[in-house]
Enzyme design. Structure first.
Site, PDB file in Angstrom:
ATOM      1  N   ASN A   1      -8.509  -9.926   2.649  1.00 40.26           N
ATOM      2  CA  ASN A   1      -7.285 -10.442   3.278  1.00 40.26           C
ATOM      3  C   ASN A   1      -7.136  -9.840   4.670  1.00 40.26           C
ATOM      4  O   ASN A   1      -7.977  -9.052   5.106  1.00 40.26           O
ATOM      5  CB  ASN A   1      -6.062 -10.171   2.401  1.00 40.26           C
ATOM      6  CG  ASN A   1      -5.859  -8.690   2.192  1.00 40.26           C
ATOM      7  OD1 ASN A   1      -5.554  -7.958   3.133  1.00 40.26           O
ATOM      8  ND2 ASN A   1      -6.052  -8.219   0.961  1.00 40.26           N
TER       9      ASN A   1
ATOM     10  N   LYS B   1     -28.118 -12.829  -3.212  1.00 39.14           N
ATOM     11  CA  LYS B   1     -27.395 -13.776  -2.373  1.00 39.14           C
ATOM     12  C   LYS B   1     -27.442 -15.191  -2.966  1.00 39.14           C
ATOM     13  O   LYS B   1     -28.524 -15.661  -3.358  1.00 39.14           O
ATOM     14  CB  LYS B   1     -28.023 -13.769  -0.964  1.00 39.14           C
ATOM     15  CG  LYS B   1     -27.244 -14.571   0.035  1.00 39.14           C
ATOM     16  CD  LYS B   1     -27.899 -14.526   1.404  1.00 39.14           C
ATOM     17  CE  LYS B   1     -27.187 -15.488   2.330  1.00 39.14           C
ATOM     18  NZ  LYS B   1     -27.909 -15.714   3.565  1.00 39.14           N
TER      19      LYS B   1
ATOM     20  N   PRO C   1      -6.530  -4.360 -12.034  1.00 36.53           N
ATOM     21  CA  PRO C   1      -5.432  -3.513 -12.500  1.00 36.53           C
ATOM     22  C   PRO C   1      -4.370  -3.377 -11.423  1.00 36.53           C
ATOM     23  O   PRO C   1      -4.696  -3.379 -10.230  1.00 36.53           O
ATOM     24  CB  PRO C   1      -6.104  -2.156 -12.767  1.00 36.53           C
ATOM     25  CG  PRO C   1      -7.432  -2.211 -12.124  1.00 36.53           C
ATOM     26  CD  PRO C   1      -7.805  -3.651 -11.907  1.00 36.53           C
ATOM     27  N   ASP C   2      -3.115  -3.287 -11.825  1.00 38.11           N
ATOM     28  CA  ASP C   2      -2.031  -3.060 -10.859  1.00 38.11           C
ATOM     29  C   ASP C   2      -1.895  -1.552 -10.670  1.00 38.11           C
ATOM     30  O   ASP C   2      -1.329  -0.843 -11.521  1.00 38.11           O
ATOM     31  CB  ASP C   2      -0.722  -3.685 -11.377  1.00 38.11           C
ATOM     32  CG  ASP C   2       0.368  -3.636 -10.318  1.00 38.11           C
ATOM     33  OD1 ASP C   2       0.440  -2.628  -9.577  1.00 38.11           O
ATOM     34  OD2 ASP C   2       1.141  -4.601 -10.226  1.00 38.11           O
ATOM     35  N   ILE C   3      -2.435  -1.069  -9.554  1.00 41.20           N
ATOM     36  CA  ILE C   3      -2.528   0.391  -9.332  1.00 41.20           C
ATOM     37  C   ILE C   3      -1.130   1.006  -9.275  1.00 41.20           C
ATOM     38  O   ILE C   3      -0.845   2.017  -9.941  1.00 41.20           O
ATOM     39  CB  ILE C   3      -3.274   0.670  -8.001  1.00 41.20           C
ATOM     40  CG1 ILE C   3      -4.651   0.011  -8.021  1.00 41.20           C
ATOM     41  CG2 ILE C   3      -3.383   2.169  -7.753  1.00 41.20           C
ATOM     42  CD1 ILE C   3      -5.338  -0.057  -6.659  1.00 41.20           C
TER      43      ILE C   3
ATOM     44  N   PHE D   1       5.080  -1.570  -1.295  1.00 43.18           N
ATOM     45  CA  PHE D   1       5.284  -2.480  -0.173  1.00 43.18           C
ATOM     46  C   PHE D   1       5.235  -3.901  -0.718  1.00 43.18           C
ATOM     47  O   PHE D   1       4.566  -4.164  -1.723  1.00 43.18           O
ATOM     48  CB  PHE D   1       4.199  -2.292   0.893  1.00 43.18           C
ATOM     49  CG  PHE D   1       4.582  -1.317   1.970  1.00 43.18           C
ATOM     50  CD1 PHE D   1       4.687   0.035   1.702  1.00 43.18           C
ATOM     51  CD2 PHE D   1       4.837  -1.757   3.271  1.00 43.18           C
ATOM     52  CE1 PHE D   1       5.049   0.939   2.699  1.00 43.18           C
ATOM     53  CE2 PHE D   1       5.195  -0.869   4.270  1.00 43.18           C
ATOM     54  CZ  PHE D   1       5.303   0.485   3.987  1.00 43.18           C
TER      55      PHE D   1
ATOM     56  N   LYS E   1       7.603  -3.397 -11.299  1.00 48.74           N
ATOM     57  CA  LYS E   1       6.684  -2.247 -11.253  1.00 48.74           C
ATOM     58  C   LYS E   1       7.421  -0.947 -11.564  1.00 48.74           C
ATOM     59  O   LYS E   1       6.810   0.118 -11.607  1.00 48.74           O
ATOM     60  CB  LYS E   1       6.012  -2.178  -9.878  1.00 48.74           C
ATOM     61  CG  LYS E   1       5.103  -3.399  -9.639  1.00 48.74           C
ATOM     62  CD  LYS E   1       4.421  -3.366  -8.278  1.00 48.74           C
ATOM     63  CE  LYS E   1       3.764  -4.701  -7.967  1.00 48.74           C
ATOM     64  NZ  LYS E   1       2.314  -4.637  -7.866  1.00 48.74           N
TER      65      LYS E   1
HETATM   66  O1  PMT Z   1      -2.458  -3.351   7.173  1.00 50.09           O
HETATM   67  P1  PMT Z   1      -1.531  -4.039   8.157  1.00 50.09           P
HETATM   68  O2  PMT Z   1      -2.227  -5.090   8.972  1.00 50.09           O
HETATM   69  O3  PMT Z   1      -0.790  -3.046   9.017  1.00 50.09           O
HETATM   70  O4  PMT Z   1      -0.452  -4.824   7.291  1.00 50.09           O
HETATM   71  C1  PMT Z   1       0.470  -4.132   6.512  1.00 50.09           C
HETATM   72  C2  PMT Z   1       0.825  -4.883   5.233  1.00 50.09           C
HETATM   73  C3  PMT Z   1       1.490  -6.203   5.580  1.00 50.09           C
HETATM   74  C4  PMT Z   1      -0.444  -5.136   4.391  1.00 50.09           C
HETATM   75  C5  PMT Z   1       1.808  -3.951   4.439  1.00 50.09           C
HETATM   76  O5  PMT Z   1       2.950  -3.730   5.231  1.00 50.09           O
HETATM   77  C6  PMT Z   1       2.217  -4.557   3.109  1.00 50.09           C
HETATM   78  O6  PMT Z   1       3.177  -5.293   3.015  1.00 50.09           O
HETATM   79  N1  PMT Z   1       1.467  -4.228   2.005  1.00 50.09           N
HETATM   80  C7  PMT Z   1       1.714  -4.785   0.678  1.00 50.09           C
HETATM   81  C8  PMT Z   1       1.102  -6.153   0.582  1.00 50.09           C
HETATM   82  C9  PMT Z   1       1.571  -6.922  -0.679  1.00 50.09           C
HETATM   83  O7  PMT Z   1       2.314  -7.820  -0.629  1.00 50.09           O
HETATM   84  O8  PMT Z   1       1.182  -6.440  -1.753  1.00 50.09           O
HETATM   85  P2  PMT Z   1       1.477  -7.090  -3.231  1.00 50.09           P
HETATM   86  O9  PMT Z   1       2.683  -7.912  -3.283  1.00 50.09           O
HETATM   87  O10 PMT Z   1       0.225  -7.698  -3.666  1.00 50.09           O
HETATM   88  O11 PMT Z   1       1.731  -5.766  -4.031  1.00 50.09           O
HETATM   89  C10 PMT Z   1       2.979  -5.119  -4.105  1.00 50.09           C
HETATM   90  C11 PMT Z   1       2.717  -3.644  -4.187  1.00 50.09           C
HETATM   91  O12 PMT Z   1       1.851  -3.332  -5.290  1.00 50.09           O
HETATM   92  C12 PMT Z   1       2.048  -3.058  -2.962  1.00 50.09           C
HETATM   93  O13 PMT Z   1       2.586  -1.788  -2.782  1.00 50.09           O
HETATM   94  C13 PMT Z   1       0.583  -2.986  -3.356  1.00 50.09           C
HETATM   95  O14 PMT Z   1      -0.102  -1.936  -2.678  1.00 50.09           O
HETATM   96  C14 PMT Z   1       0.662  -2.699  -4.854  1.00 50.09           C
HETATM   97  N2  PMT Z   1      -0.449  -3.269  -5.643  1.00 50.09           N
HETATM   98  C15 PMT Z   1      -0.654  -4.598  -5.702  1.00 50.09           C
HETATM   99  C16 PMT Z   1      -1.668  -5.096  -6.475  1.00 50.09           C
HETATM  100  C17 PMT Z   1      -2.505  -4.222  -7.177  1.00 50.09           C
HETATM  101  N3  PMT Z   1      -3.501  -4.654  -7.920  1.00 50.09           N
HETATM  102  N4  PMT Z   1      -2.298  -2.906  -7.087  1.00 50.09           N
HETATM  103  C18 PMT Z   1      -1.296  -2.418  -6.323  1.00 50.09           C
HETATM  104  O15 PMT Z   1      -1.121  -1.198  -6.235  1.00 50.09           O
END
Ligand code: PMT
Length: 396
Positions: free
Chosen positions: A209, A288, A305-307, A323, A341
């Protein structure tokens, strides 16, 4: 501007690294610092005062008996106006004289007469650095409360390799910014994830991404400036780690999961900034994929897994901060993520604001409500987030 309004006396002593002090003047000025340069006579053999005058926009002081000070007390007046004195490069001779309380030129007299902190970036040949006399002097300076920045190891101007190189100007700038940052997370261990993950399809292709890592790196840097010991688990990004931060490089969500779970119990605070792939390829090819194999290759996805949720579920786990990057309904979706979460704090941003650039617009959601932050550079928002975390965890 992280040093806005700070008045810094930059002392330059005689050493080949003096040319790097010119860049330091520029960097300090760019962060809003008001820089007054004072040079030893030896330093003027390497770089002229005119260079520093042009870069700082101020006359440079080199002489204790400078007639420009009406009271002939440059050594008192210059340091009285300063928030700190930074000496870079600090030669072995200068450090020895300060360690022994000598005051036989403008800079050493100013240092002895100061009522502000002294930061010194040693620069010398490796044998000089390792000599017993220098060891004694450094121990004395540390005991006297002098903040020693470096030195680094590496190739030296004399051609030898070892410890004694002056830190790079950018590194000294980081240390000066850290010095002025309130230590609201002193003694805390902070674990941060940043960047994208890369889920392989075959040895050369994958799903990723647009996360650049900037927001997560800014959080790691701000936590370190606030006095925390910081570990940054980072997906693939295009720059090096913030100074003083321990970086673990990972590629996939599974690697990020393993790296975080191995360290989460130790951490006091976990900030999940990474844009982790929700799915990985179950049938990643060992070799490949060939276009001429016929047909569109079937790609099967399986959930990662959701860390963050796993860390939040740990017994005696760290204080967790998530975030959320959304394209709409920021509050509704971010709050839903926070509840699902089971985390006390989430920072929401819109995708168009958050991904990629240097600036962002964050809204913090916690048990006390909604806290919109003014749009700003990620470094500024990271500092505000760290202050908010410190407040919620009772550290500040
Ligand atoms: O890196 P940059 O270009 O500066 O951009 C920053 C950012 C936009 C990536 C950042 O500010 C941000 O928003 N990060 C979270 C992206 C997101 O929407 O994540 P999510 O909705 O998939 O997950 C929510 C939260 O769970 C996040 O804290 C993520 O780190 C965590 N997560 C998600 C999925 C997963 N399998 N494990 C996780 O820990």
């Amino acid at each position: 501007m992280e040093l806005q309004g700070k008045r810094i006396v930059l002392g330059v002593t005689g050493g080949i690294a003096a040319y790097k002090a010119a860049e330091l003047v520029r960097l300090l000025g760019r962060q809003g610092a008001d820089v007054q340069v004072a040079m030893t006579a030896a330093a003027t053999h390497f770089v002229t005062p005119t260079t520093f005058q042009a870069l700082s926009g101020k006359p440079v002081f080199t002489d204790q008996w400078d007639a420009r000070m009406p009271n002939a007390m440059a050594h008192i007046d210059l340091s009285r106006q300063a928030d700190c004195i930074v000496v870079a490069p600090a030669s072995a001779d200068f450090l020895a004289r300060v360690a022994n309380g000598l005051a036989d030129d403008l800079l050493t007299t100013m240092v002895l007469a100061r009522d502000c902190p002294l930061l010194a970036a040693p620069a010398m040949n490796r044998q000089m650095w390792e000599s017993q006399a220098t060891r004694r002097n450094m121990a004395q300076l540390a005991a006297d409360g002098v903040h020693l920045l470096g030195p680094a190891s590496g190739e030296q101007a004399c051609g030898e390799v070892g410890a004694g190189r002056m830190l790079e100007p950018e590194e000294i700038l980081e240390e000066v910014i850290a010095f002025f940052t309130p230590k609201v997370l002193a003694g805390r261990k902070v674990l941060v994830t940043a960047g994208p993950t890369f889920e392989a399809i075959d040895p050369v292709r994958g799903i990723t991404n647009l996360s650049s890592g900037r927001m997560g790196y800014a959080v790691a840097r701000a936590a370190r400036h606030a006095g925390a010991a910081v570990t940054l688990v980072s997906g693939p990004v295009g720059f090096g780690p913030p100074q003083g931060v321990d970086r673990i490089d990972v590629k996939s969500a599974l690697e990020m999961h393993a790296a975080v779970m191995a360290r989460a119990v130790e951490a006091d605070i976990f900030v999940a900034v990474a844009a982790v792939a929700d799915y990985r390829v179950a049938n990643a090819a060992e070799h490949k994929l060939k276009k001429d194999a016929g047909g569109v290759p079937p790609i099967e996805l399986v959930e990662n897994p959701d860390i963050l949720a796993e860390v939040a579920a740990l017994k005696d786990g760290p204080f967790c901060v998530g975030f959320a990057a959304e394209s709409r309904n920021l509050e509704e979706y971010a709050q839903a993520k926070r509840r699902r979460k089971n985390i006390p704090l989430i920072a929401g941003n819109l995708i168009q604001d958050g991904f990629g650039g240097d600036d962002n617009r964050l809204v913090l959601f916690d048990d006390n409500g909604t806290h919109p932050l003014t749009p700003a550079p990620k470094s500024v928002l990271a500092r505000q987030l760290v202050e908010h975390i410190a407040h919620l965890t009772g550290a500040a």
